[in-house]
Design a protein around this motif. Sequence first.
Motif, PDB file in Angstrom:
ATOM      1  N   GLU A 119       3.816  10.648  -4.013  1.00 14.43           N
ATOM      2  CA  GLU A 119       3.192  11.945  -3.747  1.00 14.43           C
ATOM      3  C   GLU A 119       2.348  12.380  -4.938  1.00 14.43           C
ATOM      4  OE1 GLU A 119       4.767  16.196  -1.984  1.00 14.43           O
ATOM      5  OE2 GLU A 119       5.902  15.289  -3.639  1.00 14.43           O
ATOM      6  N   LYS A 120       2.897  12.231  -6.137  1.00 10.41           N
ATOM      7  CA  LYS A 120       2.159  12.614  -7.339  1.00 10.41           C
ATOM      8  C   LYS A 120       0.903  11.769  -7.528  1.00 10.41           C
ATOM      9  CE  LYS A 120       5.481  14.763 -10.465  1.00 10.41           C
ATOM     10  NZ  LYS A 120       4.554  15.806 -10.902  1.00 10.41           N
ATOM     11  N   LEU A 121       0.978  10.511  -7.112  1.00 11.71           N
ATOM     12  CA  LEU A 121      -0.159   9.607  -7.265  1.00 11.71           C
ATOM     13  C   LEU A 121      -1.242   9.886  -6.219  1.00 11.71           C
ATOM     14  CD1 LEU A 121      -0.503   7.394  -9.410  1.00 11.71           C
ATOM     15  CD2 LEU A 121       0.184   5.713  -7.700  1.00 11.71           C
ATOM     16  N   GLY A 122      -0.906  10.675  -5.201  1.00 13.63           N
ATOM     17  CA  GLY A 122      -1.887  11.041  -4.181  1.00 13.63           C
ATOM     18  C   GLY A 122      -1.994  10.064  -3.030  1.00 13.63           C
ATOM     19  N   LEU A 123      -1.080   9.110  -2.938  1.00 10.75           N
ATOM     20  CA  LEU A 123      -1.195   8.072  -1.913  1.00 10.75           C
ATOM     21  C   LEU A 123      -1.142   8.607  -0.485  1.00 10.75           C
ATOM     22  CD1 LEU A 123       0.870   5.187  -3.560  1.00 10.75           C
ATOM     23  CD2 LEU A 123      -1.557   5.752  -3.774  1.00 10.75           C
ATOM     24  N   PRO A 124      -0.398   9.682  -0.189  1.00 16.20           N
ATOM     25  CA  PRO A 124      -0.409  10.208   1.182  1.00 16.20           C
ATOM     26  C   PRO A 124      -1.780  10.701   1.634  1.00 16.20           C
ATOM     27  CG  PRO A 124       1.452  11.086  -0.055  1.00 16.20           C
ATOM     28  CD  PRO A 124       0.573  10.402  -1.042  1.00 16.20           C
ATOM     29  N   LYS A 125      -2.673  10.984   0.695  1.00 17.68           N
ATOM     30  CA  LYS A 125      -4.023  11.420   1.050  1.00 17.68           C
ATOM     31  C   LYS A 125      -4.918  10.236   1.422  1.00 17.68           C
ATOM     32  CE  LYS A 125      -3.694  15.199  -2.330  1.00 17.68           C
ATOM     33  NZ  LYS A 125      -4.265  15.741  -3.590  1.00 17.68           N
ATOM     34  N   ALA A 126      -4.503   9.046   1.028  1.00 19.53           N
ATOM     35  CA  ALA A 126      -5.340   7.868   1.241  1.00 19.53           C
ATOM     36  C   ALA A 126      -4.889   7.013   2.423  1.00 19.53           C
ATOM     37  CB  ALA A 126      -5.361   7.006  -0.029  1.00 19.53           C
ATOM     38  N   ALA A 127      -3.645   7.166   2.848  1.00 21.01           N
ATOM     39  CA  ALA A 127      -3.122   6.390   3.987  1.00 21.01           C
ATOM     40  C   ALA A 127      -1.999   7.201   4.624  1.00 21.01           C
ATOM     41  CB  ALA A 127      -2.610   5.032   3.524  1.00 21.01           C
ATOM     42  N   LYS A 128      -1.788   7.032   5.936  1.00 20.24           N
ATOM     43  CA  LYS A 128      -0.793   7.882   6.600  1.00 20.24           C
ATOM     44  C   LYS A 128       0.461   7.145   7.060  1.00 20.24           C
ATOM     45  CE  LYS A 128      -2.644   7.775  11.358  1.00 20.24           C
ATOM     46  NZ  LYS A 128      -3.084   8.623  12.494  1.00 20.24           N
ATOM     47  N   PHE A 129       0.422   5.810   7.132  1.00 22.92           N
ATOM     48  CA  PHE A 129       1.610   5.068   7.581  1.00 22.92           C
ATOM     49  C   PHE A 129       2.439   4.656   6.367  1.00 22.92           C
ATOM     50  CE2 PHE A 129      -1.437   4.460  11.039  1.00 22.92           C
ATOM     51  CZ  PHE A 129      -0.665   4.824  12.137  1.00 22.92           C
TER      52      PHE A 129
ATOM     53  N   TYR B 146      -4.714   4.752  -6.237  1.00 23.45           N
ATOM     54  CA  TYR B 146      -5.209   5.761  -5.300  1.00 23.45           C
ATOM     55  C   TYR B 146      -6.683   5.544  -4.959  1.00 23.45           C
ATOM     56  CZ  TYR B 146      -7.132  10.057  -3.492  1.00 23.45           C
ATOM     57  OH  TYR B 146      -7.825  10.953  -2.731  1.00 23.45           O
ATOM     58  N   LEU B 147      -7.519   5.374  -5.957  1.00 26.23           N
ATOM     59  CA  LEU B 147      -8.954   5.212  -5.694  1.00 26.23           C
ATOM     60  C   LEU B 147      -9.223   3.957  -4.873  1.00 26.23           C
ATOM     61  CD1 LEU B 147     -10.743   6.304  -9.006  1.00 26.23           C
ATOM     62  CD2 LEU B 147     -10.699   7.484  -6.805  1.00 26.23           C
ATOM     63  N   ALA B 148      -8.525   2.874  -5.191  1.00 23.75           N
ATOM     64  CA  ALA B 148      -8.736   1.628  -4.445  1.00 23.75           C
ATOM     65  C   ALA B 148      -8.359   1.799  -2.979  1.00 23.75           C
ATOM     66  CB  ALA B 148      -7.923   0.497  -5.075  1.00 23.75           C
ATOM     67  N   LEU B 149      -7.255   2.515  -2.725  1.00 23.55           N
ATOM     68  CA  LEU B 149      -6.809   2.737  -1.346  1.00 23.55           C
ATOM     69  C   LEU B 149      -7.705   3.744  -0.639  1.00 23.55           C
ATOM     70  CD1 LEU B 149      -4.561   1.978   0.669  1.00 23.55           C
ATOM     71  CD2 LEU B 149      -3.219   3.884  -0.228  1.00 23.55           C
ATOM     72  N   ASP B 150      -8.057   4.800  -1.329  1.00 23.95           N
ATOM     73  CA  ASP B 150      -8.876   5.849  -0.728  1.00 23.95           C
ATOM     74  C   ASP B 150     -10.269   5.352  -0.366  1.00 23.95           C
ATOM     75  OD1 ASP B 150      -9.263   8.695  -0.031  1.00 23.95           O
ATOM     76  OD2 ASP B 150     -10.684   8.675  -1.698  1.00 23.95           O
ATOM     77  N   ARG B 151     -10.843   4.502  -1.209  1.00 21.68           N
ATOM     78  CA  ARG B 151     -12.207   4.020  -0.994  1.00 21.68           C
ATOM     79  C   ARG B 151     -12.274   2.754  -0.137  1.00 21.68           C
ATOM     80  NH1 ARG B 151     -14.559   4.903  -7.192  1.00 21.68           N
ATOM     81  NH2 ARG B 151     -14.445   7.202  -7.160  1.00 21.68           N
ATOM     82  N   GLY B 152     -11.108   2.249   0.276  1.00 24.23           N
ATOM     83  CA  GLY B 152     -11.096   1.095   1.172  1.00 24.23           C
ATOM     84  C   GLY B 152     -11.193  -0.250   0.484  1.00 24.23           C
ATOM     85  N   ALA B 153     -11.076  -0.278  -0.851  1.00 20.27           N
ATOM     86  CA  ALA B 153     -11.065  -1.565  -1.557  1.00 20.27           C
ATOM     87  C   ALA B 153      -9.810  -2.349  -1.199  1.00 20.27           C
ATOM     88  CB  ALA B 153     -11.147  -1.342  -3.065  1.00 20.27           C
ATOM     89  N   ILE B 154      -8.750  -1.628  -0.850  1.00 19.43           N
ATOM     90  CA  ILE B 154      -7.524  -2.241  -0.334  1.00 19.43           C
ATOM     91  C   ILE B 154      -7.118  -1.489   0.924  1.00 19.43           C
ATOM     92  CG2 ILE B 154      -6.684  -3.150  -2.535  1.00 19.43           C
ATOM     93  CD1 ILE B 154      -4.949  -0.678  -2.841  1.00 19.43           C
TER      94      ILE B 154
END
Length: 366
Positions: free
Chosen positions: A227-237, A207-215
């Motif tokens: 959903e539990k990992l929070g990935l929908p908050k970091a990317a929408k597709f 999640y942090l890597a995706l949210d902060r743009g590292a990936i």
Amino acid sequence: MKRREIITTAAIATATTTLVSCTRTGTAPGVKTGQPNVRWRMATSWPKSLGIFAGAETVAKRVKEMTSGRFNITAFAAGELVPGLQVLDAVQAGTVECGHTAGYYYIGKSPALAFATSVPFGLNAQQQNAWYYHGGGLEATQKIYANFNVINFPAGNTGVQMGGWFKREIKSISDLNGLKMRIPGLGGQVMSRLGVNVQVLPGGEIYLALDRGAIDAAEWVGPYDDEKLGLPKAAKFYYYPGWWEPGPTLDILVNRNAWNRLPKEYQEIFKVATFEANLNMLTQYDALNGAALSRLVAGGTKLTPYSQDILQAAQKASFALYDENASKDATFKQVYEQWKDFRQKIYNWNRVNELSYANFVTSSNS
């Protein structure tokens, strides 16, 4: 282990445990039952908050119950004992007695370990279980793990996974070029051949890597755990299908020295517990993922299919990779040829029964 043997073993183990428990109740204080108290630690590759961790918990719970509390296993989240991607190393060294992880995390040690989990355009969960329990898969993977002083047992499957979260839309092969994506196993190697800059991260770091743009993109499991990992908050597709993991098996790895010290009764109970965990996880995810996906879409997630050109290119690259690995690695070749033959036979059968039925009911919207 064959299915009928597992069922028979379950009955024997339950009956034996009941008998020992009853005998123990009526035994005078200080008289031993003959079975030792055993305490094991289980390292895992997962955060505790995710459904995937439940596979480890199921094994621990059932082993304890079937031994009347004499065999206790404590499951630890990734990072509590060892990093999530070092579970095999810890079990091999005897740092822990057992671990819950995915074989494809360790393809650097043996490329053939990819088959222990799932490979691109391979078997779905039902087919994977058929291969493992009745098609020689368990024997093949246990032979590989034996080189690391480890014995493995299937203990979880998440079903066909989703195709990952992307910060931007991916319409064609050219859109993959230079993309930074978290994806392990042979699926990662295939993506690399399609131009992706592949990253391998444990679940707790995605999640942090995706949210902060590292990936720029990441795949994990499916709607419920994503959903539990929070990935929908970091990317929408949110892409589908997860062609690289159509039926990923998760393994319990056991240090062989620790395994050999167990009484035969405990070994059989342990096998039954892993079998239960394997089936229970799959049915749990099937029950939970549909509702989770509906919540994600209602919350703004863009559910998007991979284009046909991406799927076709990925499939072509996958089998080219298998052929290359087989030409360089004798173990990979042996497992791959046996697996490929099984795959063709079960595909031919499922084309008649499963696919024809699914096509009809989905097209008729029943």
